[in-house]
Design an enzyme around this catalytic site. Sequence first.
Site, PDB file in Angstrom:
ATOM      1  N   THR A   1      12.960  -8.312   2.201  1.00  0.00           N
ATOM      2  CA  THR A   1      12.991  -8.203   0.742  1.00  0.00           C
ATOM      3  C   THR A   1      12.493  -9.508   0.150  1.00  0.00           C
ATOM      4  O   THR A   1      13.170 -10.539   0.240  1.00  0.00           O
ATOM      5  CB  THR A   1      14.423  -7.909   0.249  1.00  0.00           C
ATOM      6  OG1 THR A   1      14.903  -6.725   0.886  1.00  0.00           O
ATOM      7  CG2 THR A   1      14.445  -7.714  -1.254  1.00  0.00           C
TER       8      THR A   1
ATOM      9  N   LYS B   1      11.748  -1.881  -3.623  1.00  0.00           N
ATOM     10  CA  LYS B   1      12.931  -2.409  -2.934  1.00  0.00           C
ATOM     11  C   LYS B   1      13.827  -3.199  -3.885  1.00  0.00           C
ATOM     12  O   LYS B   1      15.061  -3.088  -3.847  1.00  0.00           O
ATOM     13  CB  LYS B   1      12.503  -3.287  -1.756  1.00  0.00           C
ATOM     14  CG  LYS B   1      13.692  -3.903  -0.994  1.00  0.00           C
ATOM     15  CD  LYS B   1      14.626  -2.829  -0.423  1.00  0.00           C
ATOM     16  CE  LYS B   1      15.951  -3.385   0.086  1.00  0.00           C
ATOM     17  NZ  LYS B   1      15.813  -4.360   1.162  1.00  0.00           N
TER      18      LYS B   1
END
Length: 292
Positions: free
Chosen positions: A94, A170
């Site tokens: 991420t 995300k």
Amino acid sequence: MQVGFLGLGTMGFPMAANLVKAGHRVRVWNRSQEPVARLAALGAEPAAAPADAADGAEVLIAMLADDAASRDVLLAQGALDALGKGAVVVNMATVSVAFTRDIAAEHAARSLSYVAAPVLGRVNVAEAGQLNILAAGDVAQLDRVQPLFDVLGQKTWRFGDRPEQAAAVKLAANFMIASAIETMAEASTLAAGHGVAKTAFLEMLTSTIFAAPPYKGYGAAIAEERFEPAGFKLSLGLKDVRLALEAADAVNVPLPFAGVLRDNHLDALAHGEGHLDWAALSRVAERRAAQK
């Protein structure tokens, strides 16, 4: 397939292990050597440096902590320079939208391909090879790495041909998870204020109208006050909320609740709770209600 794998933390280790078990040739690197040794015992090839893991790799997977670690390992420590032309890098961590856009340009300048494929799922999901993979990039390159995704996840969700699109997805998803944790924290604190056991309240909700993995998993942790060992650290949750705010600012999208979440995460860090599981965000609501 010859795979290089960078980053063997809580999520990276089981992911790399699954690739080894599936028969891929995997060369692994991590800052600390203990997980490297454990994977070598499973059949992985240890690498002394990021460039060693990248050397000869058809696909290089990165599962590093954040933008800074990714930039350091891929650029400063020479991983990209060690790759042969035509190789593809798959970043499954991420990271920010801005970093994703910048690093994709660095790859193009080196005749390398870059795919963003962050994942949804905690460590037990990674161990089972049941992650949800959020992917974006060139279609041909996504097709090329799909056999690896099939080992790592239960489904690959494709969101476009620009890697930063997967990064945005995300961050939006993690913003929703943070919101779910905060909502459960406040609601269960409200119920507790009227003498209702949090365990009973959260069990009811997560077995009925909120019977979804984030609610069930984090709800149980909140009810049981099970914050160690951390499956995902609260400090990393703050990182993701900040990145969501940054991504929203870039396209003029107001995220008012994200500001509340950022401040509540800061409250938790100020009380020394950043190392605990993300579910420990619930302590903020309890403190404010004088229930702790």
